[in-house]
Design a protein around this motif. Structure first.
Motif, PDB file in Angstrom:
ATOM      1  N   MET A  38       1.631  -1.175  -0.325  1.00  0.00           N
ATOM      2  CA  MET A  38       0.339  -0.112   0.301  1.00  0.00           C
ATOM      3  C   MET A  38       1.079   1.086  -0.092  1.00  0.00           C
ATOM      4  O   MET A  38       1.815   1.245   0.631  1.00  0.00           O
ATOM      5  CB  MET A  38      -1.386   0.024   1.429  1.00  0.00           C
ATOM      6  CG  MET A  38      -2.020  -0.652   0.574  1.00  0.00           C
ATOM      7  SD  MET A  38      -3.489  -0.417   0.012  1.00  0.00           S
ATOM      8  CE  MET A  38      -4.305  -1.781  -0.750  1.00  0.00           C
ATOM      9  N   THR A  39       0.097   2.034  -0.584  1.00  0.00           N
ATOM     10  CA  THR A  39       1.532   3.386  -0.848  1.00  0.00           C
ATOM     11  C   THR A  39       0.440   4.204   0.447  1.00  0.00           C
ATOM     12  O   THR A  39      -0.146   3.580   1.212  1.00  0.00           O
ATOM     13  CB  THR A  39       0.588   4.341  -2.421  1.00  0.00           C
ATOM     14  OG1 THR A  39      -0.808   4.412  -1.802  1.00  0.00           O
ATOM     15  CG2 THR A  39       1.087   3.609  -3.265  1.00  0.00           C
ATOM     16  N   ALA A  78      -3.462   5.880  -0.434  1.00  0.00           N
ATOM     17  CA  ALA A  78      -3.697   6.363  -2.400  1.00  0.00           C
ATOM     18  C   ALA A  78      -3.824   5.398  -3.731  1.00  0.00           C
ATOM     19  O   ALA A  78      -5.179   5.643  -4.520  1.00  0.00           O
ATOM     20  CB  ALA A  78      -2.273   6.704  -2.863  1.00  0.00           C
ATOM     21  N   ASP A  79      -3.688   4.224  -3.947  1.00  0.00           N
ATOM     22  CA  ASP A  79      -3.857   3.585  -5.010  1.00  0.00           C
ATOM     23  C   ASP A  79      -5.312   2.573  -4.425  1.00  0.00           C
ATOM     24  O   ASP A  79      -5.382   2.332  -5.463  1.00  0.00           O
ATOM     25  CB  ASP A  79      -3.119   2.263  -4.792  1.00  0.00           C
ATOM     26  CG  ASP A  79      -2.483   1.459  -3.822  1.00  0.00           C
ATOM     27  OD1 ASP A  79      -3.055   1.198  -2.429  1.00  0.00           O
ATOM     28  OD2 ASP A  79      -1.650  -0.023  -3.631  1.00  0.00           O
ATOM     29  N   ALA A  86      -7.814   5.654  -5.191  1.00  0.00           N
ATOM     30  CA  ALA A  86      -7.819   5.391  -6.550  1.00  0.00           C
ATOM     31  C   ALA A  86      -8.493   4.567  -7.281  1.00  0.00           C
ATOM     32  O   ALA A  86      -9.150   4.757  -8.820  1.00  0.00           O
ATOM     33  CB  ALA A  86      -5.953   5.240  -7.143  1.00  0.00           C
ATOM     34  N   ARG A  87      -7.998   2.974  -7.169  1.00  0.00           N
ATOM     35  CA  ARG A  87      -9.553   1.588  -7.111  1.00  0.00           C
ATOM     36  C   ARG A  87     -10.454   1.997  -7.093  1.00  0.00           C
ATOM     37  O   ARG A  87     -11.689   1.403  -7.750  1.00  0.00           O
ATOM     38  CB  ARG A  87      -8.337   0.178  -7.047  1.00  0.00           C
ATOM     39  CG  ARG A  87      -7.336  -0.581  -7.938  1.00  0.00           C
ATOM     40  CD  ARG A  87      -7.072  -1.152  -7.354  1.00  0.00           C
ATOM     41  NE  ARG A  87      -6.179  -0.823  -6.077  1.00  0.00           N
ATOM     42  CZ  ARG A  87      -5.835  -1.745  -5.280  1.00  0.00           C
ATOM     43  NH1 ARG A  87      -5.551  -3.514  -5.442  1.00  0.00           N
ATOM     44  NH2 ARG A  87      -4.940  -1.555  -3.751  1.00  0.00           N
ATOM     45  N   GLU A 122      -7.861  -5.865  -0.687  1.00  0.00           N
ATOM     46  CA  GLU A 122      -6.479  -5.261  -1.372  1.00  0.00           C
ATOM     47  C   GLU A 122      -6.773  -5.750  -3.290  1.00  0.00           C
ATOM     48  O   GLU A 122      -5.480  -5.153  -3.694  1.00  0.00           O
ATOM     49  CB  GLU A 122      -5.582  -6.392   0.104  1.00  0.00           C
ATOM     50  CG  GLU A 122      -4.393  -5.224  -0.155  1.00  0.00           C
ATOM     51  CD  GLU A 122      -2.958  -5.322   0.678  1.00  0.00           C
ATOM     52  OE1 GLU A 122      -3.496  -6.243   1.250  1.00  0.00           O
ATOM     53  OE2 GLU A 122      -2.426  -4.163   1.069  1.00  0.00           O
ATOM     54  N   ALA A 139      -7.582  -3.725 -11.164  1.00  0.00           N
ATOM     55  CA  ALA A 139      -7.068  -2.166 -11.048  1.00  0.00           C
ATOM     56  C   ALA A 139      -8.167  -1.517 -11.883  1.00  0.00           C
ATOM     57  O   ALA A 139      -7.385  -0.986 -13.377  1.00  0.00           O
ATOM     58  CB  ALA A 139      -6.082  -1.901 -10.617  1.00  0.00           C
TER      59      ALA A 139
END
Lengths: 97, 313
Positions: free
Chosen positions: B1-2, B22-23, B26-27, B103, B107
């Motif tokens: 994870m970011t 963040a990621d 975004a998804r 998780e 994407a």
């Protein structure tokens, strides 16, 4: 014994210009009805629901329908509602007077 | 994870802040990113924002993956929306929404379309902001926006592109946020690139090349036709219901009652709290009672469809 029918807890009714749409919230399936059908749907949306006989009585009383024809129409109409999952599955049986 | 992210969306005049890794954010956002303010836009509306928290789903938070993936309302407690194999959304006491997302969710737009968008739509409905599935077209005379609500395959994009060729402004191909009182409804179009199938390819301008075809939907996005974001919701002029017909098409005819209500209602209240659904349906019916609705026969002649709508002034 006559089953009381009512709309499913997952169905919601909306009216426009005297007509109605009943929508199943889980499946998105819907059933559109003209003014006559809207009156029947509103009867099914009451907490106690309605019997087939009661729906037929309403058509005969309020629209002057032929009883035999009204009974056939209501039976077919209820079958379509049931097929679409719009009727409660736990319709209670109730003795008729 | 970011690291953490906080991204702002504006939908129907409501500000939504989306926070989390963040990621994963975004998804979860996917096409919702089109609702982020752009440079030069009006400042986001004042007032408290709806906060959407995005978290990694824990074991047991998410129903097992299944085909087809179903998004459903669960009465609770806690009341929530769940999507098989994707995640769950709960509606918090502070008015926020918590999205718990697997998780390993792909994407692509899966988490957005199946979880985040239904959850935010449900939350915003409670504030009188109704996500509707409808193309949005600004009339050439500038007097309001026509909404084209229709199910997939009913000719919505075809009619939209026909009207675009005739000078209408294509503000959204697929959805928008309906706001305001029923007798003065306004729409905040969701500015996404139209997705075009074989039936509509001939309506594209020569310089608008479609992208790769979606193997599931069979349609291709056309980025060159991505609409502009309008600075504020626009008045709704009325509703156009496309009906595919053989031949060139024909004149518009008024639609009332269940035939008008069903196409828009059936697209709006799936996977929702029954109480919210009832209020939403009542609101939509009141809007349709206040604005005209027409059936538009859509054939193979764009000029006929355009003339049918032009005659509605």
């Amino acid at each position: 014994m006559t089953a009381r029918l009512r709309l499913s807890d997952r169905a919601r009714l909306a009216e426009l210009h005297g007509e109605a749409v009943v929508l199943h919230l889980a499946t998105g399936r819907y059933f559109a009805a003209n003014a006559t059908g809207a009156a029947l749907l509103k009867a099914l949306a009451t907490p106690g629901g309605a019997t087939v006989e009661g729906l037929v009585d309403g058509l005969v009383r309020d629209h002057g329908a032929d009883r035999a024809r009204a009974a056939a129409d209501v039976e077919a109409w209820v079958a379509r509602l049931r097929e679409a999952g719009l009727l409660a599955a736990d319709a209670a049986a109730e003795g008729t007077a | 994870m970011t690291g953490g992210a906080a991204r702002t969306l504006v939908a129907g005049g409501r500000r939504v802040e989306v926070r989390g890794p963040a990621d994963l954010v975004a998804r979860a956002l996917g096409p919702l990113a089109a609702l982020e303010p752009r440079a030069g836009d009006a400042p986001p509306p004042a007032g408290p924002a709806v906060v959407a928290r995005v978290e990694v789903a824990g074991p047991g938070d998410v129903p097992p993956d299944a085909r087809p993936r179903v998004t459903r309302w669960v009465a609770g407690p806690p009341a929530r929306i769940t999507t098989d194999g994707v995640g769950t959304a709960t509606f918090d006491a502070d008015g926020g929404v918590t999205l718990r997302v697997r998780e390993d969710v792909p994407a692509n737009d899966l988490a957005a379309e199946r979880l985040a968008i239904p959850a935010l739509a449900e939350r915003l409905r409670r504030d009188g902001v109704f996500l509707v599935h409808a193309a949005c077209l600004r009339a050439p005379d500038g007097a309001g926006v026509w909404l084209v609500p229709a199910a997939r395959g009913s000719g919505k994009t075809t009619l939209s592109l026909m009207l675009r060729r005739a000078g209408h402004g294509l503000l959204s191909d697929d959805r928008g946020f309906l706001v305001g009182p029923p007798d003065a409804p306004r729409i905040d179009p969701w500015p996404e690139a139209p997705r075009v199938g074989d039936r509509s390819l001939y309506l594209l301008p020569p310089d608008a090349m479609p992208g790769p075809r979606d193997p599931v939907m069979g349609k291709a996005s056309v980025p060159a036709l991505t609409p502009p974001r309008v600075p504020a919701p626009l008045p709704v002029r009325g509703f156009l219901l496309p009906r595919l017909v053989p031949g060139p098409g024909g004149p518009a005819t008024p639609v009332r009652g269940a035939a008008a209500l069903a196409p828009i209602a059936s697209q709006v209240v799936v996977a929702t709290d029954p109480a919210t659904a009832a209020a939403t349906l009542a609101h939509l019916a009141a809007v349709l009672a206040a604005r005209p609705c027409y059936a538009i026969p859509v054939g193979d002649d764009p000029a006929v469809a355009a003339a049918a709508v032009a005659a509605l002034a």
